[in-house]
Design a protein around this motif. Structure first.
Motif, short mmCIF file in Angstrom:
data_model
loop_
_atom_site.label_atom_id
_atom_site.label_comp_id
_atom_site.label_asym_id
_atom_site.label_seq_id
_atom_site.Cartn_x
_atom_site.Cartn_y
_atom_site.Cartn_z
N PRO A 144 2.30 -0.66 -3.60
CA PRO A 144 1.30 -0.11 -4.26
C PRO A 144 1.13 -0.61 -5.57
O PRO A 144 0.02 -0.69 -6.27
N THR A 145 2.45 -0.88 -6.25
CA THR A 145 2.46 -1.57 -7.73
C THR A 145 1.69 -3.15 -7.60
O THR A 145 0.99 -3.32 -8.30
N GLU A 146 1.93 -3.93 -6.56
CA GLU A 146 1.43 -5.09 -6.23
C GLU A 146 -0.15 -5.15 -6.09
O GLU A 146 -0.81 -5.79 -6.57
N ARG A 147 -0.59 -3.93 -5.36
CA ARG A 147 -2.05 -3.75 -5.05
C ARG A 147 -2.75 -3.44 -6.31
O ARG A 147 -3.78 -4.00 -6.76
N HIS A 148 -2.00 -2.65 -7.41
CA HIS A 148 -2.62 -2.40 -8.63
C HIS A 148 -2.64 -3.70 -9.45
O HIS A 148 -3.85 -3.97 -10.15
N GLN A 149 -1.67 -4.41 -9.41
CA GLN A 149 -1.67 -5.71 -10.22
C GLN A 149 -2.97 -6.60 -9.41
O GLN A 149 -3.47 -7.28 -10.47
N VAL A 150 -3.15 -6.68 -8.38
CA VAL A 150 -4.04 -7.44 -7.62
C VAL A 150 -5.74 -6.93 -8.00
O VAL A 150 -6.36 -7.68 -8.40
N VAL A 151 -5.85 -5.57 -8.02
CA VAL A 151 -6.99 -5.28 -8.64
C VAL A 151 -7.22 -5.29 -9.93
O VAL A 151 -8.42 -5.68 -10.26
N ALA A 152 -6.17 -5.17 -10.74
CA ALA A 152 -6.30 -5.74 -12.39
C ALA A 152 -6.74 -7.07 -12.47
O ALA A 152 -7.62 -7.18 -13.30
N ALA A 153 -6.10 -8.00 -11.70
CA ALA A 153 -6.29 -9.26 -11.57
C ALA A 153 -7.98 -9.71 -11.22
O ALA A 153 -8.63 -10.52 -11.96
N MET B 67 -7.84 -19.69 -3.76
CA MET B 67 -8.14 -18.70 -4.62
C MET B 67 -7.25 -17.58 -4.70
O MET B 67 -7.20 -16.93 -5.45
N ARG B 68 -6.59 -17.25 -3.53
CA ARG B 68 -5.56 -16.45 -3.40
C ARG B 68 -4.46 -16.77 -4.32
O ARG B 68 -3.84 -15.92 -5.01
N ARG B 69 -4.21 -18.06 -4.51
CA ARG B 69 -3.21 -18.53 -5.50
C ARG B 69 -3.58 -18.06 -6.85
O ARG B 69 -2.50 -17.69 -7.67
N THR B 70 -4.88 -18.30 -7.15
CA THR B 70 -5.39 -17.90 -8.58
C THR B 70 -5.25 -16.49 -8.86
O THR B 70 -4.75 -15.98 -9.73
N ILE B 71 -5.66 -15.59 -7.66
CA ILE B 71 -5.31 -14.20 -7.84
C ILE B 71 -3.92 -13.86 -7.92
O ILE B 71 -3.63 -13.03 -9.08
N CYS B 72 -3.32 -14.19 -7.27
CA CYS B 72 -1.51 -14.03 -7.43
C CYS B 72 -1.15 -14.44 -8.70
O CYS B 72 -0.20 -13.56 -9.13
N PHE B 73 -1.44 -15.58 -9.13
CA PHE B 73 -0.77 -16.01 -10.24
C PHE B 73 -1.32 -15.28 -11.59
O PHE B 73 -0.64 -14.59 -12.29
N HIS B 74 -2.67 -14.60 -11.55
CA HIS B 74 -3.11 -14.06 -12.59
C HIS B 74 -2.78 -12.45 -12.38
O HIS B 74 -2.35 -11.85 -13.41
N ALA B 75 -2.29 -12.07 -11.28
CA ALA B 75 -1.48 -10.58 -11.05
C ALA B 75 -0.18 -10.66 -11.25
O ALA B 75 0.40 -9.65 -11.46
N GLY B 76 0.62 -11.85 -11.55
CA GLY B 76 1.86 -12.08 -11.92
C GLY B 76 2.83 -11.79 -10.70
O GLY B 76 4.01 -11.62 -10.76
N LEU B 77 2.22 -12.12 -9.46
CA LEU B 77 2.76 -12.20 -8.06
C LEU B 77 3.52 -13.67 -7.91
O LEU B 77 3.13 -14.56 -8.48
N SER B 78 4.36 -13.46 -6.89
CA SER B 78 5.17 -14.70 -6.75
C SER B 78 4.48 -15.33 -5.42
O SER B 78 3.53 -15.03 -4.88
N ARG B 79 5.10 -16.62 -5.17
CA ARG B 79 4.53 -17.51 -3.98
C ARG B 79 4.46 -16.74 -2.72
O ARG B 79 3.66 -17.10 -2.01
N ARG B 80 5.42 -16.03 -2.32
CA ARG B 80 5.67 -15.20 -1.24
C ARG B 80 4.45 -14.36 -0.85
O ARG B 80 4.17 -14.04 0.20
N HIS B 81 3.73 -14.00 -2.02
CA HIS B 81 2.60 -13.08 -1.69
C HIS B 81 1.34 -13.76 -1.14
O HIS B 81 0.36 -13.19 -0.89
N LEU B 82 1.35 -15.01 -1.26
CA LEU B 82 0.33 -15.85 -0.96
C LEU B 82 -0.20 -15.65 0.45
O LEU B 82 -1.31 -15.62 1.01
N GLU B 83 0.85 -15.66 1.37
CA GLU B 83 0.59 -15.15 2.96
C GLU B 83 0.50 -13.93 3.32
O GLU B 83 0.25 -13.66 4.44
N MET B 84 0.66 -13.02 2.47
CA MET B 84 0.69 -11.55 2.79
C MET B 84 -0.76 -10.67 2.91
O MET B 84 -1.79 -11.30 1.91
N LYS B 85 -0.99 -9.81 3.62
CA LYS B 85 -2.19 -9.31 3.57
C LYS B 85 -2.02 -8.27 2.47
O LYS B 85 -1.00 -7.74 2.19
N PHE B 86 -3.11 -7.58 2.04
CA PHE B 86 -3.28 -6.56 0.98
C PHE B 86 -2.48 -5.23 1.39
O PHE B 86 -1.86 -4.65 0.54
#
Length: 100
Positions: A65-74, A41-60
């Motif tokens: 801040p830009t990446e967090r906005h992308q996650v919220v939008a996704a 599910m995190r892979r789906t969220i990151c993909f939809h947010a336009g984030l890379s594979r390295r974000h999969l193991e990261m905590k929010f």
């Protein structure tokens, strides 16, 4: 016809943000959602947010801040998708309905 336009939505979001700041005990729904999702599910969220594979193991909290906005939008976009889906889809629906 909707009486709500984008300007009203943005004003509402600003007011909600200010209200949330007044409470120390507030719950961060986006953070809890992102941090507790299984990997697929995190892979789906990151993909939809336009984030890379390295974000999969990261905590929010580790996201910028830009990446967090992308996650919220996704997450908001995916919420919209789930609202349009039926509650259950049967395996029978794998068959093609030629009369449809």
């Amino acid at each position: 016809m909707s009486l709500v336009n984008e300007e009203h939505i943005q004003i509402g979001k600003k007011h909600l943000s200010k209200i949330k700041e007044m409470f120390d005990f507030r719950k961060n729904v986006a953070q809890e959602t992102f941090d507790t999702q299984p990997l697929h599910m995190r892979r789906t969220i990151c993909f939809h947010a336009g984030l890379s594979r390295r974000h999969l193991e990261m905590k929010f909290a580790e996201l910028t801040p830009t990446e967090r906005h992308q996650v919220v939008a996704a997450l908001n976009s995916l919420l919209g998708l789930t609202e349009s889906l039926p509650k259950f889809i049967s395996d029978d629906d794998c068959k093609i309905n030629i009369k449809h």
